[in-house]
Design an enzyme around this catalytic site. Structure first.
Site, short mmCIF file in Angstrom:
data_model
loop_
_atom_site.label_atom_id
_atom_site.label_comp_id
_atom_site.label_asym_id
_atom_site.label_seq_id
_atom_site.Cartn_x
_atom_site.Cartn_y
_atom_site.Cartn_z
N ASP A 243 0.85 -1.19 0.00
CA ASP A 243 0.00 0.00 0.00
C ASP A 243 0.89 1.24 0.00
OD1 ASP A 243 -3.23 0.21 0.63
OD2 ASP A 243 -2.15 2.06 1.07
N ALA A 272 1.43 0.43 -6.00
CA ALA A 272 1.20 -1.01 -6.12
C ALA A 272 1.77 -1.59 -7.41
CB ALA A 272 -0.31 -1.29 -6.02
N CYS A 332 -14.64 -1.76 -5.99
CA CYS A 332 -15.70 -1.09 -5.22
C CYS A 332 -16.35 0.01 -6.06
CB CYS A 332 -15.15 -0.51 -3.93
SG CYS A 332 -13.84 0.71 -4.17
#
Length: 388
Positions: A243, A272, A332
């Site tokens: 992260d 990443a 998401c």
């Protein structure tokens, strides 16, 4: 106070779709943002009651199809219904989403429950206007000893409101603690992202942990505070979390130590995709991986670029995955479809000489309801792949 919708537009509202847009309205009355209005069809028929914000990105947000008062009793009934639904569906859960905005009939209110502590977001002018009675109803139904506000979302800016955070009531602990699947989690409520913790990946964390065997190597890409890493480490895996948020990784390090898992949890700070490229050069291999980037597509136009990021990241992962290894690909973003992730995975797999099986497709858990007539309520989609 009355707002009328154009002929034909009443049908979607009567079918429980919660939004009407500028183009759906006959006129835009000059009313205070957040006012509760009666909604009528062009011919005069009563449709229901809604929040109205003449300058909001969504001017009309439906509350009810009945002629009922929008008061403390109204909100308490909605919250009680949501509370009972969660308790029946996940009676053992210490932490869960209590209110999921429109999907729970509380447009603009998001509330997460963490073992006696509430995290609350007010996202539009209507709920902001009624915040005191909503908070009173939340306190009465849940009995939460403390609550804090995380209304630091871009939705508020679109509603003409400033972002705000802070303690709502009670003695808020510096760190909120709860247990999930035998792992003791903690986070700083006013410093963490969004409402504090990503509860929506609960089922996927359990799924991935069920695949882990002692000694497996587990890669957690876009890990945030390492929920996947900790669950995998609990099963005996050696995990590596990636992260770019140093604070999130510091939280992961602290939580891993508290759970006695610090020797099994490794971390890499940085972008990443770049870290994945470095790991591939180092000839690292992994039995399992999770690729769960943040929201890459806030508009439809963002989807092509998002797919390129998925393909690039998965390209590195596929080349490092051991035979029979598993990778969970997750998004998401409402605008990114399952088909988009599959397309990106196919492109990533194309030049590896390997094949993969689609094991399952999962969606958001039961405490984040996905309503049939509200497509926007579906946002979390994940694909589990097994690579030969």
């Amino acid at each position: 106070m009355k707002v009328r919708v154009k002929s034909g537009k009443e049908k979607k509202l009567l079918n429980h779709y919660p939004f009407a847009y500028i183009g759906d309205l006959i006129e835009i009355p000059d009313l205070e943002a957040g006012s509760v209005v009666d909604v009528h069809a062009e011919g005069g028929m009563f449709i229901g009651r809604a929040y109205f914000n003449p300058s909001g990105s969504i001017p009309l947000r439906m509350l009810t199809l009945k002629r009922e008062n929008i008061d403390e009793k109204f909100y308490r009934a909605r919250i009680q219904q949501a509370w009972e639904k969660r308790k029946s569906r996940m009676p053992e859960a210490e932490a869960f989403r209590l209110l999921h905005a429109e999907a729970d009939g509380t447009p603009g209110v998001v509330a997460d429950y963490f073992g006696g502590v509430l995290s609350v977001q007010f996202r539009n002018a209507g709920v902001e206007k009624h915040r005191d009675i909503i908070l009173g109803a939340l306190k009465q139904v849940t009995g939460a000893a403390a609550a804090y506000e995380r209304s630091d979302t871009v939705e508020r800016n679109k509603e003409g409101m400033s972002q705000t955070t802070g303690v709502l009531w009670g003695d808020l602990p510096q760190e909120v603690e709860f247990t999930e699947g035998g792992v003791k989690f903690s986070f700083k409520p006013l410093e963490s992202q969004k409402t504090g913790f990503f509860l929506d990946q609960r089922d996927n964390r359990t799924l991935m942990a069920s695949l882990v065997k002692e000694g497996d190597h587990f890669l957690d890409v876009y890990s945030y505070t390492g929920g996947f890493s900790l669950h995998a480490a609990k099963q005996g895996a050696k995990t590596l979390a990636i992260d770019k948020d140093a604070t999130a990784l510091a939280t992961l390090e602290k939580v891993a130590q508290r759970n006695g898992l610090d020797r099994q949890v490794g971390m890499r700070l940085g972008d990443a995709i770049k870290v994945l490229a470095d790991l591939q050069k180092e000839k690292r291999t992994f039995k399992h991986a999770v690729f769960d980037p943040p929201t890459l597509a806030k508009r439809k136009d963002d989807v092509p670029q998002a797919k390129r990021i998925f393909s690039e990241g998965l390209g590195h992962i596929f080349k490092m995955l051991e035979p029979g290894g598993n990778v969970l690909v997750s998004t998401c973003a409402h605008y990114i479809r399952v088909e988009d992730m599959l397309d990106a995975a196919r492109l990533a797999m194309a030049d590896t000489g390997r094949t993969a099986e689609v094991v399952t497709v999962t969606y958001q858990p039961a405490d984040h309801p996905w309503m049939l007539l509200v497509p926007e309520s579906l946002y979390l989609k994940s694909i589990l792949l097994r690579v030969d």
